[in-house]
Design a protein around this motif. Structure first.
Motif, short mmCIF file in Angstrom:
data_model
loop_
_atom_site.label_atom_id
_atom_site.label_comp_id
_atom_site.label_asym_id
_atom_site.label_seq_id
_atom_site.Cartn_x
_atom_site.Cartn_y
_atom_site.Cartn_z
N GLY A 1 0.69 -1.12 -0.06
CA GLY A 1 -0.07 0.03 0.07
C GLY A 1 0.79 1.36 0.08
O GLY A 1 2.01 1.17 -0.34
N SER A 2 0.17 2.28 0.48
CA SER A 2 0.95 3.58 0.45
C SER A 2 2.22 3.84 1.18
O SER A 2 1.98 3.43 2.41
CB SER A 2 0.13 4.84 0.90
OG SER A 2 -1.19 4.74 -0.17
N PRO A 3 3.33 4.04 0.82
CA PRO A 3 4.73 4.06 1.74
C PRO A 3 4.92 5.24 2.12
O PRO A 3 4.32 6.18 1.83
CB PRO A 3 5.73 3.75 0.61
CG PRO A 3 4.93 4.33 -0.80
CD PRO A 3 3.60 4.27 -0.62
N ALA A 4 5.89 5.37 3.23
CA ALA A 4 6.12 6.72 3.77
C ALA A 4 7.43 7.02 2.89
O ALA A 4 8.23 6.41 2.46
CB ALA A 4 6.61 6.31 5.09
N TYR A 5 7.10 8.49 2.61
CA TYR A 5 8.34 8.85 1.71
C TYR A 5 8.53 10.41 1.85
O TYR A 5 7.67 11.11 2.82
CB TYR A 5 7.80 8.74 0.05
CG TYR A 5 6.49 9.50 -0.07
CD1 TYR A 5 6.65 10.61 -0.85
CD2 TYR A 5 5.42 9.05 0.13
CE1 TYR A 5 5.64 11.07 -1.23
CE2 TYR A 5 4.22 9.63 -0.24
CZ TYR A 5 4.17 10.92 -0.82
OH TYR A 5 3.21 11.44 -1.48
N ASP A 6 9.21 10.97 1.13
CA ASP A 6 9.81 12.41 1.53
C ASP A 6 9.11 13.16 0.49
O ASP A 6 9.25 13.17 -0.89
CB ASP A 6 11.36 12.78 1.06
CG ASP A 6 11.53 14.06 1.48
OD1 ASP A 6 11.23 14.97 1.06
OD2 ASP A 6 12.75 14.30 2.31
N ARG A 7 8.05 13.79 0.95
CA ARG A 7 7.17 14.50 -0.34
C ARG A 7 7.64 15.56 -0.73
O ARG A 7 7.50 15.81 -2.07
CB ARG A 7 5.91 15.01 0.63
CG ARG A 7 4.95 13.76 1.38
CD ARG A 7 3.72 14.18 2.14
NE ARG A 7 3.00 13.19 2.43
CZ ARG A 7 2.24 12.28 1.80
NH1 ARG A 7 1.71 12.87 0.47
NH2 ARG A 7 1.55 11.32 2.29
N GLU A 8 8.67 16.43 -0.27
CA GLU A 8 9.16 17.41 -0.77
C GLU A 8 10.10 17.16 -1.92
O GLU A 8 9.91 17.53 -3.37
CB GLU A 8 10.29 18.19 0.14
CG GLU A 8 10.97 19.61 -0.60
CD GLU A 8 11.64 20.11 0.46
OE1 GLU A 8 12.31 21.29 0.30
OE2 GLU A 8 11.68 19.71 1.86
N HIS A 9 10.91 15.94 -1.86
CA HIS A 9 11.70 15.38 -3.08
C HIS A 9 10.85 14.65 -3.92
O HIS A 9 11.00 15.07 -5.14
CB HIS A 9 12.57 14.34 -2.47
CG HIS A 9 13.72 14.84 -1.58
ND1 HIS A 9 14.64 14.04 -0.86
CD2 HIS A 9 14.19 16.07 -1.40
CE1 HIS A 9 15.77 14.87 -0.45
NE2 HIS A 9 15.24 16.04 -0.50
N ALA A 10 9.63 14.16 -3.65
CA ALA A 10 8.87 13.60 -4.73
C ALA A 10 8.31 14.81 -5.66
O ALA A 10 7.92 14.56 -6.70
CB ALA A 10 7.66 12.70 -4.14
N ALA A 11 7.82 15.86 -5.02
CA ALA A 11 7.33 16.81 -5.59
C ALA A 11 8.35 17.59 -6.58
O ALA A 11 8.12 18.04 -7.90
CB ALA A 11 6.69 17.95 -4.72
N ALA A 12 9.61 17.64 -6.19
CA ALA A 12 10.67 18.20 -7.01
C ALA A 12 11.04 17.33 -8.29
O ALA A 12 11.27 17.85 -9.23
CB ALA A 12 11.87 18.19 -5.96
N LEU A 13 10.83 15.94 -7.91
CA LEU A 13 10.82 15.05 -9.15
C LEU A 13 9.85 15.05 -10.27
O LEU A 13 9.91 15.18 -11.35
CB LEU A 13 11.19 13.67 -8.81
CG LEU A 13 12.42 13.38 -7.85
CD1 LEU A 13 12.26 11.76 -7.38
CD2 LEU A 13 13.77 13.40 -8.96
#
Length: 413
Positions: A364-376
């Motif tokens: 399911g949904s993992p924990a992740y760095d949202r700021e880096h995901a948005a930058a990518l």
């Protein structure tokens, strides 16, 4: 406790039992509801059911109480007339493992084993061969074993490898055929030719390329230029680099990625490289013929330096337009963030297809760095979680250079 108990009571219904004694003569819907609530609530004096369990239901309840009950293993020990609780010794745990495999289906056993490791701190007991022989092997257990690899005594390693191999072989049987078929089709379609045979014509692309030649009076398009599928011969290769974060939270993803790496490396039309990283980078490509060797070459845990890993991958790229880089990471970067993003931008600008998977698992949904995901995402490299069943479609889309099939619930733009 609720998940395991609910499934367990469903299974007893399937077996035709309507009360705790195993009778099938029927004691009424009200009694059956009380029985089910009793199993769910765990039997505290305040549970209000007033329902006593017997036979198989009582044994099932004891196994659940050993893990989820307030008195834990001691309660289970008394029920089993043993002097030690669940956490006291390997023999008592081995007996408990045998009991839950008797009373519950495999899917529930795996959940309970995982909870036992987390709640009761049983990881160290997995270093004993007798314990490993008693457990139900699954992806999560493999992840735990890999994290204990360095602490594992030699007497246990052979048993551990056998457990890991069983899981890996089961995953390969489930995933390999569909992955090869999907990617072979994608490779064939990606090898475009300008003078195709009739059955190799890509009509959608041919019509799109010749719309300027539409004749309204005949309501047709004159195809001056044909676009067709080629056949992916050995000389038509794509480069695939799997770059895998081996921090502790990525355990299941490491297992699945290693299996997929072995499957991809078996395809002649793909040149596959597998790189794992924490704060160091290790190239395990030469071990891809055996994913078990790959897994035991990883070191789950530690920090994360994505920038350093991408720098290594970038240095391996010789044909950018024919290369797919798959970064599998939760994006919690311990290295230089801006340099990491610059590398991704540079690879994409050179023609590399860049895919970021926050997880490659069924969790399911993992924990992740949202700021880096948005930058990518701003670099047109959206990060999303991917199930093993979807992974072949993601790779096929990347190879064909078409939009990725990002799941709506997992996309993180």
């Amino acid at each position: 406790m609720t998940e395991a108990t609910t499934v367990a009571t469903d299974r007893t219904d399937e077996a035709g039992r309507t009360d705790g004694t195993g009778r099938t003569d029927g004691t009424g819907e009200a009694d059956e509801r009380l029985r089910r609530w009793r199993l769910v609530l765990g039997g505290d004096a305040a549970d209000g059911t007033g329902c006593a369990l017997g036979g198989r239901d009582a044994a099932m309840d004891g196994a659940l109480s050993a893990l989820y009950g307030k008195e834990g293993g001691a309660n289970y020990a008394r029920r089993k007339d043993r002097s030690a609780g669940l956490g006291a010794s390997a023999p008592s745990v081995a007996r408990w493992l045998g009991d839950i495999r008797t009373y519950f289906p495999s899917s529930v056993v795996q959940v309970m084993q995982r909870d036992a490791i987390d709640r009761l701190g049983l990881s160290t007991l997995l270093l004993e061969p007798e314990m490993l022989e008693a457990v139900e092997a699954d992806v999560h257990l493999v992840g735990t074993l890999l994290s204990l690899n360095k602490a594992m005594p030699e007497t246990t390693k052979e048993t551990a490898r056998a457990v890991v191999r069983k899981v890996v072989e089961d995953l390969e049987k489930r995933l390999a055929t569909r992955t090869r078929a999907t990617l072979t089709g994608a490779l064939d379609r990606s090898a475009r030719v300008s003078r195709p045979r009739h059955h190799d014509i890509d009509w959608n692309r041919t019509i799109a390329a010749n719309l300027k030649n539409y004749l309204p009076e005949y309501r047709t398009v004159v195809p001056e230029r044909l676009i067709g599928y080629g056949r992916a011969a050995q000389s038509v290769k794509k480069e695939v680099i799997l770059c895998i974060d081996q921090s502790g939270s990525m355990a299941a993803s490491v297992v699945y990625a290693s299996v997929f790496g072995a499957v991809l490396s078996s395809m002649r039309s793909l040149n596959t490289r597998l790189v794992v990283f924490d704060t160091n980078v290790v190239d395990l490509t030469d071990q891809l013929d055996d994913p078990v060797d790959v897994l035991f070459g990883t070191q789950l845990g530690g920090g994360t330096d994505i920038n350093r890993a991408l720098a290594y991958c970038q240095a391996q790229i010789t044909r950018p337009a024919d290369t797919v880089v798959v970064l599998i990471s939760d994006l919690y970067e311990g290295g230089i963030r801006n340099e990491m993003l610059k590398r991704v931008a540079a690879m994409k600008a050179s023609g590399v297809q860049f895919v970021t998977l926050l997880a490659l698992s069924d969790e399911g949904s993992p924990a992740y760095d949202r700021e880096h995901a948005a930058a990518l995402a701003a670099l047109d490299a959206p990060a999303f979680a991917c199930t093993p069943d979807l992974f072949p479609e993601v790779m096929a889309a990347a190879i064909e250079r078409r939009p990725l099939p990002i799941p709506d619930m997992a996309a993180h733009q």
